[in-house]
Design an enzyme around this catalytic site. Structure first.
Site, PDB file in Angstrom:
ATOM      1  N   CYS A  89     -57.849   3.717 -29.824  1.00  0.00           N
ATOM      2  CA  CYS A  89     -56.992   4.132 -28.710  1.00  0.00           C
ATOM      3  C   CYS A  89     -57.136   5.640 -28.563  1.00  0.00           C
ATOM      4  O   CYS A  89     -56.775   6.388 -29.477  1.00  0.00           O
ATOM      5  CB  CYS A  89     -55.547   3.756 -29.032  1.00  0.00           C
ATOM      6  N   CYS A 102     -60.579   5.306 -22.162  1.00  0.00           N
ATOM      7  CA  CYS A 102     -59.452   4.487 -22.600  1.00  0.00           C
ATOM      8  C   CYS A 102     -60.053   3.133 -22.936  1.00  0.00           C
ATOM      9  O   CYS A 102     -60.836   2.586 -22.148  1.00  0.00           O
ATOM     10  CB  CYS A 102     -58.419   4.359 -21.479  1.00  0.00           C
TER      11      CYS A 102
HETATM   12  N1  DGL Z   1     -56.066   1.816 -24.927  1.00  0.00           N
HETATM   13  C1  DGL Z   1     -55.483   3.093 -25.001  1.00  0.00           C
HETATM   14  C2  DGL Z   1     -56.479   4.230 -24.908  1.00  0.00           C
HETATM   15  O1  DGL Z   1     -57.559   4.066 -25.345  1.00  0.00           O
HETATM   16  C3  DGL Z   1     -54.173   3.384 -24.367  1.00  0.00           C
HETATM   17  C4  DGL Z   1     -53.686   2.637 -23.193  1.00  0.00           C
HETATM   18  C5  DGL Z   1     -52.172   2.810 -22.993  1.00  0.00           C
HETATM   19  O2  DGL Z   1     -51.439   2.223 -23.766  1.00  0.00           O
HETATM   20  O3  DGL Z   1     -51.765   3.555 -22.075  1.00  0.00           O
HETATM   21  O4  DGL Z   1     -56.211   5.286 -24.452  1.00  0.00           O
END
Ligand code: DGL
Length: 261
Positions: free
Chosen positions: A70, A181
């Site tokens: 993430c 993301c």
């Molecule tokens: N999947 C996450 C990222 O890579 C975050 C998405 C979220 O929860 O806003 O930034």
């Protein structure tokens, strides 16, 4: 011992999916903080607390490394977590450097990510260090996280949102779109339809798993076991057939888009 993958939601499955291919003899735990997703539109204090709680839980599972799959959680919390825990913690940053390195023609790079990642000091540092010719633009696309969580990757609403967000950009000037993301990998088919052919996708999944392997290898931590994956939603084991089917459907989509560049 197991390797944990952590994300706010199902985005981190895109990193796990790649790891499952290149590490067929490791055992994995996947933790999606489904009670608190999305992170990218919350405050950094809230996200820090969510990530701390998730790490406390994962530490009870006796894991040998944690991949913070993430970009948002990495941006907010990875520095502090590395002080707190001794095991390897592999974070993720939008692969802007990779995109710049790949393109000798010096075309522009568009990084799409969450609002927290786009505003964060980590991406600022990255850009100051590597974007010496000011080629990188940053764009927050938080709605894609919500669409992904609802397993909507290609509806007219998704397409309309992407087209609206991309409208100000002249893509004839861009060579690479950085998926900053982990939730955004699911949309590669739709993005491919919308973008001109010369614009390529860049993500950090390969580099992240390479770094995981490097760190485990250095500690003699790689193993030769039958591959398994345990899934958790915010600390609750995912065991219900319909929930496991949901995860399989996400993995199927990731397999479908895996080779789209
Ligand atoms: N999947 C996450 C990222 O890579 C975050 C998405 C979220 O929860 O806003 O930034």
């Amino acid at each position: 011992m197991k390797i944990a993958f952590f994300d706010s939601g199902i985005g981190g499955l895109s990193v796990l999916h790649h790891a499952m291919k290149v590490l067929p003899h490791e055992q994995f735990i996947f933790f999606a903080d489904e009670d608190n997703v999305p992170y990218g539109t919350k405050t950094t204090e809230q996200v820090f607390q969510y990530v701390s709680d998730a790490f406390s839980f994962l530490m009870t599972k006796d894991v040998k490394a944690i991949v913070v799959a993430c970009n948002t959680a990495t941006s907010v919390a990875v520095r502090e977590l590395r002080h707190q825990y001794k095991i390897p913690i592999i974070g993720m940053e939008p692969a802007a450097k990779k995109a710049l390195d790949m393109d000798t023609q010096r075309n522009r790079v568009l990084v799409i990510a969450t609002p927290i990642t786009v505003r964060g000091h980590k991406i600022k540092e990255l850009i100051e260090k590597y974007d010496t010719e000011s080629l990188v633009d940053l764009l927050a696309m938080p709605d894609l996280v919500e669409f992904a969580e609802h397993m909507d990757f290609s509806s007219p609403a998704v397409e309309e949102y992407i087209r609206r967000q991309f409208a100000p950009y002249d893509f004839s000037k861009y060579a690479n779109l950085v998926l900053g993301c982990t939730h955004f990998n699911y949309f590669k088919e739709t993005l491919r339809r919308i973008l001109p052919d010369h614009v390529r996708f860049v993500d950090g999944n390969e580099g992240t798993i390479r770094e995981l392997i490097r760190q485990l290898d250095y500690r003699k931590g790689l193993e030769y076991l039958p591959q398994t994956v345990e899934y958790y939603y915010s600390g609750k084991a995912v065991t219900e057939p319909h929930e496991l089917q949901r995860i399989d459907a996400y993995l199927d989509q990731l397999e479908r888009v895996y080779t789209i560049i």
